[in-house]
Scaffold this motif. Structure first.
Motif, short mmCIF file in Angstrom:
data_model
loop_
_atom_site.label_atom_id
_atom_site.label_comp_id
_atom_site.label_asym_id
_atom_site.label_seq_id
_atom_site.Cartn_x
_atom_site.Cartn_y
_atom_site.Cartn_z
N ARG A 18 -11.22 12.87 13.23
CA ARG A 18 -10.38 12.48 12.17
C ARG A 18 -9.12 11.92 12.54
O ARG A 18 -8.69 11.12 12.09
CB ARG A 18 -9.97 13.64 11.38
N THR A 19 -8.21 12.48 13.52
CA THR A 19 -7.02 12.04 13.95
C THR A 19 -6.97 10.80 14.59
O THR A 19 -6.33 9.78 14.12
CB THR A 19 -6.40 13.16 14.77
N PRO A 20 -7.88 10.63 15.46
CA PRO A 20 -8.14 9.03 16.01
C PRO A 20 -8.22 7.91 15.04
O PRO A 20 -7.91 6.88 14.82
CB PRO A 20 -9.18 8.95 17.04
N ILE A 21 -9.31 8.15 14.05
CA ILE A 21 -9.52 7.36 13.01
C ILE A 21 -8.17 7.08 11.76
O ILE A 21 -8.13 6.02 11.62
CB ILE A 21 -10.79 7.89 12.09
N ARG A 22 -7.58 8.30 11.64
CA ARG A 22 -6.35 8.18 10.83
C ARG A 22 -5.26 7.15 11.55
O ARG A 22 -4.73 6.49 11.00
CB ARG A 22 -5.73 9.54 10.50
N LEU A 74 0.91 -1.30 0.05
CA LEU A 74 0.00 -0.06 -0.09
C LEU A 74 1.02 1.31 0.03
O LEU A 74 1.82 1.46 0.74
CB LEU A 74 -0.77 -0.05 1.15
N VAL A 75 0.44 2.22 -0.83
CA VAL A 75 1.15 3.53 -0.69
C VAL A 75 0.45 4.69 0.02
O VAL A 75 0.89 5.08 0.70
CB VAL A 75 1.34 4.05 -2.23
N ASN A 76 -0.83 4.77 -0.47
CA ASN A 76 -1.56 5.82 0.37
C ASN A 76 -3.00 5.37 0.12
O ASN A 76 -3.53 4.48 -0.85
CB ASN A 76 -1.30 7.17 -0.22
N VAL A 77 -3.74 5.92 1.13
CA VAL A 77 -5.28 5.77 1.08
C VAL A 77 -6.03 7.15 1.28
O VAL A 77 -5.49 7.88 2.11
CB VAL A 77 -5.66 5.22 2.61
N ASP A 78 -6.86 7.53 0.48
CA ASP A 78 -7.77 8.43 0.62
C ASP A 78 -9.30 7.92 0.72
O ASP A 78 -9.80 7.15 -0.09
CB ASP A 78 -7.81 9.61 -0.62
N SER A 79 -9.94 8.75 1.59
CA SER A 79 -11.48 8.17 1.67
C SER A 79 -12.43 9.38 2.13
O SER A 79 -11.85 10.30 2.52
CB SER A 79 -11.44 7.22 2.84
N THR A 80 -13.66 9.25 1.94
CA THR A 80 -14.71 10.15 2.38
C THR A 80 -15.73 9.23 2.97
O THR A 80 -16.24 8.26 2.60
CB THR A 80 -15.19 10.91 1.02
N ARG A 123 0.16 9.17 5.09
CA ARG A 123 -0.47 8.66 4.00
C ARG A 123 -1.99 8.04 4.01
O ARG A 123 -2.35 7.30 2.91
CB ARG A 123 0.34 7.42 3.58
N ILE A 124 -2.46 8.59 5.16
CA ILE A 124 -3.78 8.21 5.26
C ILE A 124 -4.82 9.32 5.29
O ILE A 124 -4.54 10.21 6.13
CB ILE A 124 -4.03 7.41 6.59
N SER A 125 -5.62 9.59 4.39
CA SER A 125 -6.72 10.53 4.53
C SER A 125 -8.07 10.24 4.86
O SER A 125 -8.50 9.14 4.20
CB SER A 125 -6.54 11.63 2.96
N VAL A 126 -8.85 10.75 5.49
CA VAL A 126 -10.00 10.75 5.84
C VAL A 126 -10.84 11.74 6.06
O VAL A 126 -10.56 13.05 6.50
CB VAL A 126 -10.28 9.86 7.28
N LYS A 127 -12.03 12.06 4.99
CA LYS A 127 -12.74 13.28 4.67
C LYS A 127 -14.11 12.86 5.05
O LYS A 127 -14.61 11.67 5.13
CB LYS A 127 -12.54 13.60 3.18
N PHE A 128 -14.88 13.96 5.51
CA PHE A 128 -16.24 13.88 5.81
C PHE A 128 -17.17 14.81 4.99
O PHE A 128 -16.89 15.94 4.88
CB PHE A 128 -16.65 14.11 7.34
N LYS A 129 -18.42 14.38 4.71
CA LYS A 129 -19.34 15.14 3.78
C LYS A 129 -20.61 14.80 4.56
O LYS A 129 -20.95 13.63 4.88
CB LYS A 129 -19.34 14.62 2.55
N THR A 130 -21.44 15.86 4.64
CA THR A 130 -22.98 15.46 4.62
C THR A 130 -23.50 15.12 3.23
O THR A 130 -22.84 15.31 2.14
CB THR A 130 -23.85 16.82 5.42
N ALA A 131 -24.99 14.94 3.20
CA ALA A 131 -25.49 14.78 1.92
C ALA A 131 -26.39 15.83 1.74
O ALA A 131 -27.46 15.75 1.07
CB ALA A 131 -26.24 13.37 1.80
N GLU A 132 -26.36 16.97 2.44
CA GLU A 132 -27.17 18.12 2.45
C GLU A 132 -28.57 17.74 2.45
O GLU A 132 -29.39 18.24 1.85
CB GLU A 132 -27.04 18.84 1.00
N HIS A 133 -28.89 16.96 3.24
CA HIS A 133 -30.40 16.48 3.72
C HIS A 133 -31.25 15.96 2.40
O HIS A 133 -32.36 15.73 2.58
CB HIS A 133 -31.22 17.76 4.14
N VAL A 134 -30.31 15.41 1.53
CA VAL A 134 -30.88 14.89 0.25
C VAL A 134 -30.82 13.44 0.13
O VAL A 134 -29.48 12.79 0.54
CB VAL A 134 -30.59 15.66 -0.91
N GLY A 135 -31.87 12.43 -0.04
CA GLY A 135 -31.65 11.04 -0.33
C GLY A 135 -31.39 10.50 1.00
O GLY A 135 -31.80 11.06 2.04
#
Ligand code: C5P
Ligand code: MG
Length: 160
Positions: free
Chosen positions: A112-116, A94-100, A129-141
């Protein structure tokens, strides 16, 4: 010359009462948690599938079938660690991980830090080498209505 591979993973789990919300192996205080045969760690599952994808080794359901009682309530970090070993067996590191993670609430950025750190320890990678991002879905779906959570992950792997 090294061979580089990219892998993509996606997962979804329903949000229900009386279940823990576990993301990247970290339990997050929440009224609702994720439903599933295993611990339903949607982020760990997306990263697991991304690794299988990069190494073209199938997917999480092939290696850890939810019909198998061995995996009932399983810690998904065990899947993840085993997946890294399977990929290593095929010559891939593994080289790196990016995630949402896409989740309406609670807010996740304080975690974020504990998860990473947990993922770094599990995957045997340095933190940067580990990225974890967060998003809402803007109340849709379904995600926006708080009925489910999704995660997406991309990994790069190298074979010498
Ligand atoms: O979805 P949205 O673009 O509004 O998210 C804004 C920011 O809120 C994100 O970049 C992330 O840092 C944070 N966030 C969070 N927990 C969530 C969703 C978003 O911390 N469940
Ligand atoms: Mg899953």
């Amino acid at each position: 010359m090294s061979e580089y591979r990219t892998g993509f993973g996606w997962d979804v789990h329903r949000l229900v009462p009386r279940r823990p919300l576990i993301l990247g192996g970290i339990t997050i205080p929440s009224e609702f948690g994720l439903e599933g045969h295993s611990d339903a760690d949607v982020l760990a599952h997306a990263i697991t599938d991304a690794i299988f994808g990069a190494a073209a080794l199938g997917d999480i359901g092939v290696h850890f079938p939810d019909s198998d009682p061995r995996w009932k309530g399983a810690d998904s970090l065990v899947f993840l660690k085993h997946t890294v070993e399977l990929a290593r067996g095929a010559g891939f590191e593994l080289v790196n991980v990016d995630s949402t993670v896409i989740l309406e609430r609670p807010k996740l950025k304080d975690y974020r830090t504990p998860i990473r750190e947990k993922l770094a320890a599990t995957l045997g990678l340095p933190l940067d080498r580990i990225s974890v991002k967060f998003k809402t879905a803007e109340h849709v779906g379904p995600v926006g209505e708080g009925r489910s959570a999704e995660a997406q992950a991309v990994v790069t792997m190298r074979r010498e």
